[in-house]
Scaffold this motif. Structure first.
Motif, short mmCIF file in Angstrom:
data_model
loop_
_atom_site.label_atom_id
_atom_site.label_comp_id
_atom_site.label_asym_id
_atom_site.label_seq_id
_atom_site.Cartn_x
_atom_site.Cartn_y
_atom_site.Cartn_z
N GLU A 122 138.77 32.61 100.34
CA GLU A 122 139.97 33.46 100.28
C GLU A 122 139.97 34.52 101.37
N HIS A 170 149.67 27.95 102.62
CA HIS A 170 149.20 29.23 102.09
C HIS A 170 150.21 29.80 101.10
N ARG A 225 150.06 27.90 97.81
CA ARG A 225 148.88 28.20 96.99
C ARG A 225 148.89 29.62 96.44
N THR A 226 149.36 30.57 97.25
CA THR A 226 149.24 31.98 96.87
C THR A 226 150.56 32.66 96.54
N GLU A 279 143.04 25.32 103.07
CA GLU A 279 143.93 25.61 101.94
C GLU A 279 143.86 24.48 100.91
N ASP A 289 142.56 24.65 96.98
CA ASP A 289 143.44 24.26 95.88
C ASP A 289 142.88 23.08 95.10
#
Length: 674
Positions: free
Chosen positions: A177, A216, A219-220, A588, A592
């Motif tokens: 991260e 990104h 995922r975030t 990434e 995940d």
């Protein structure tokens, strides 16, 4: 005709009737240099390179220059697209010596292939502080004959220095991260908020970075990452770098505003950008992204597909301007007068819509079509009619030349892009085009030992071995095709290629990857570069394919190899994120999971199964893999033990050795993939 007449490369064939006595890169050429005690002129370029054509016309077609070369040098011509390993090794030397590089690349070597003098384009007469090509030749010849020991010493030192240049030591583990957040911060600092993209002129489409930003965000949920991707894609699509009539992107923009392109159109750029815009549509539902993805896919099929089913490498920047002269951009530019000739009363509307002015945005009062108007309302039907008529009018111009060479890596990128775009937008013809290219790669490029050839032309395989990017990108294409079609044979072919990566391209001690195989031709240095150039590096392309294959099969060896290879991204990602975008995108996927989706149903024609399959493909989870088939099917390991639920098709989602309960409803599956 010289020795290049028997080559398959269109670029080399362009030089076959030069008065220069060219040799292809070969042991025989260097043997001739040793026999005659002559230095070697190495000239590297590619078929759609504008300045390569200029130097060829000015110098290599000139009889006096050719006579001097033939008397004093052994001249070797290399297509950088056929031999990326040769190009990489000597480009590293050029950049180390001069601080810059580019094509045409001009390097002088000893008969042992050791470089001692470097350059790029040289004019026929002294210009802008540059010596003429003839002056360079005479200077090198004099040094070779009068200071031979000094030249040999310099060449030896350069080779030793190159051998001592180590790649940045990779970390022992993949990025986490923290490193990905640092990479995003670095990109934010280099982002151009007014124009989109990164850095100044010339401006290149940042395809791999855009994939990282989209993954990104998926995922975030980082809105800043998505906004940079959205704005950059819109600016490019509205600019002159995008062909507003025929679809597809030019290689780069010479200005910061995406207005004036360098007009060559490359397969790799358009394959990568087709996929980016398809993924952007998947993330946002943008009509613009949908249009550009489909138009770019249609461009690939219409203008680059070869009769054998593969995809040609490039279209030239130059074409006949109607007077017999080859001029950069001649096929694509317009003036108000040419609009009037083509459209009559609609010319004024077209000029306003596409930004065509009397002053012009390019050279000699000519304009590149773009979409400068961000406000105002235009009649969509009228604009569509204008587009069609301009496209038809332009088609009557002399077309740019096409490099019909089929490059394995770039066709792998096209397979992935067309398969996914066809699946997303209900275009089975695009999936068929992807299957045709994949079939060519298997029939022509892949031998009985699962080794890839780099190129083919007219269905005839080229002489050069595949490099790491060929194995990584073709495996990536096959994995995408397996997910889209439900045909497990493509997963099997990907596995064969990736086993070659593990056996022949991987350092067993460190997990680092080399660009050439352990049994490839020995050059002065074994090339090894993890950073992206115009396409993903072989290193990170292979890492991504290894990770996807591991998710499909559960293979620990492939997953460990991917994780070890990503150690270099932990080192470089926070420092130079613009140049390792695909590595960041793969990281990434690793963070995940990536997610594994198995869809089982009674058969391929079942509508409920198709709905679940499409939903799985449209999930934006980074690097997710999809397997679709019947419960009794054995083509995909992910389907083993999966059953229908009360007789209904079902989808199973797993991540990190943990599986959720199966679902039968597309909306429930969509929620699991969010």
């Amino acid at each position: 005709m010289n020795r290049l007449a028997h080559e398959t490369s269109p670029y080399l064939l362009q030089h076959a009737d030069n008065p220069v006595d060219w040799w292809p890169w070969s042991a025989e050429a260097f043997a001739e240099a040793r026999r005659t005690n002559k230095p070697v002129l190495l000239s590297v370029g590619y078929s759609s390179c504008h300045w390569c054509h200029v130097m060829a016309h000015e110098s290599f077609e000139d009889q006096a220059t050719a006579d001097y070369l033939n008397d004093h040098f052994v001249s070797v011509k290399v297509d950088r697209e056929e031999r990326p390993d040769v190009d990489a090794v000597y480009m590293e030397a050029v950049q180390a010596a001069t601080g810059h590089g580019g094509w045409p690349m001009t390097v002088f070597l000893t008969p042992d292939a050791e470089p001692f003098y470097f350059g790029t384009y040289y004019p026929p007469a002294p210009r802008h502080g540059m010596p003429s090509f003839r002056q360079v030749l005479e200077g090198v010849q004099q040094a070779w004959t009068t200071r031979h020991d000094e030249v040999s010493e310099v060449a030896g030192k350069i080779v030793r220095d190159l051998a001592q240049r180590e790649i940045v030591r990779q970390a022992a583990e993949a990025p986490g991260e923290q490193e990905l957040a640092q990479a995003l911060l670095g990109l934010t600092r280099e982002y151009d908020p007014q124009r989109g993209g990164f850095g100044g002129a010339p401006k290149f489409p940042p395809s791999m970075v855009l994939e990282f930003l989209l993954r990104h965000h998926a995922r975030t949920g980082a809105e800043g990452a998505l906004q940079m991707a959205v704005d950059t894609c819109e600016r490019m699509a509205r600019g002159g770098i995008y062909d507003q009539l025929g679809g597809g992107f030019a290689r780069y923009s010479v200005d910061r505003d995406w207005i004036v392109p360098h007009f060559e159109k490359m397969l790799y750029d358009n394959a990568l950008l087709c996929r980016v815009y398809a993924h952007l549509w998947r993330a946002t539902g943008s009509d613009l992204a949908r249009r550009v993805a489909l138009e770019t896919a249609d461009f690939l099929v219409r203008e680059l597909r070869t009769p054998e089913g593969g995809f040609a490498s490039a279209l030239d920047a130059d074409s006949d301007d109607g007077t017999g002269r080859h001029v950069e951009g001649a096929y694509y530019v317009w003036t108000p007068a040419r609009l009037r000739d083509a459209l009559g009363d609609d010319a004024e509307l077209a000029a306003q819509y596409f930004g065509v002015t009397e002053e012009g945005t390019f050279e000699h009062g000519q304009s590149v079509l773009r979409l400068p108007q961000t406000e105002g309302v235009f009649d969509a039907e009228k604009i569509a009619s204008v587009r069609r008529r301009l496209f038809d009018d332009r088609a009557r111009r002399p077309a740019p030349g096409r490099d019909d060479k089929v490059v394995a890596a770039w066709n792998g990128l096209a397979v992935a892009a067309l398969a996914e775009t066809g699946a997303y937008f209900g275009r089975p013809d695009l999936v068929e085009a992807a299957l045709g290219a994949a079939d060519l790669l298997v029939r022509v490029h892949l031998d009985e030992h699962a080794r890839l050839a780099r190129t083919s032309k007219d269905g005839r395989v080229g002489p050069n071995a595949g490099v790491l990017e060929d194995y990584g990108d073709v495996a990536e294409g096959f994995l995408a095709l397996a997910s889209v079609t439900g045909e497990g044979v493509w997963l099997d072919f990907a596995g064969l290629l990736l086993d070659q990566v593990l056996a022949r391209f991987t350092d067993p001690d460190t997990g680092a990857l080399f660009d050439t195989a352990s049994d490839a031709e020995r050059l002065i240095r074994r090339p090894q570069d993890p950073t992206d150039n115009a396409a993903p590096s072989g290193w990170t392309a292979a890492a991504g394919a290894l990770l996807g294959y591991a998710a499909h099969t559960g293979s620990e060896a492939h997953r460990v190899a991917a994780e070890r290879a990503l150690g270099v991204v932990k080192t470089l990602g926070p420092r130079v994120p613009r140049f390792i975008g695909w590595g960041l995108a793969v990281a990434e996927a690793l963070l995940d999971g990536p997610r594994e989706v198995a869809v089982v149903g009674p058969g391929p024609d079942d509508e409920r199964t198709a709905a679940l399959h499409r939903t799985a493909l449209l999930g934006a989870a980074p690097g997710a893999v999809v397997a679709c088939g019947t419960p009794e099917g054995d083509e995909f390991p992910l389907l083993a033990g999966r059953t229908l639920i009360d007789g209904a098709p079902a989808a199973y989602v797993c991540r990190g050795f943990v599986c959720d309960l199966p679902v039968t409803d597309p909306e429930a599956l969509r929620a699991k993939l969010a």
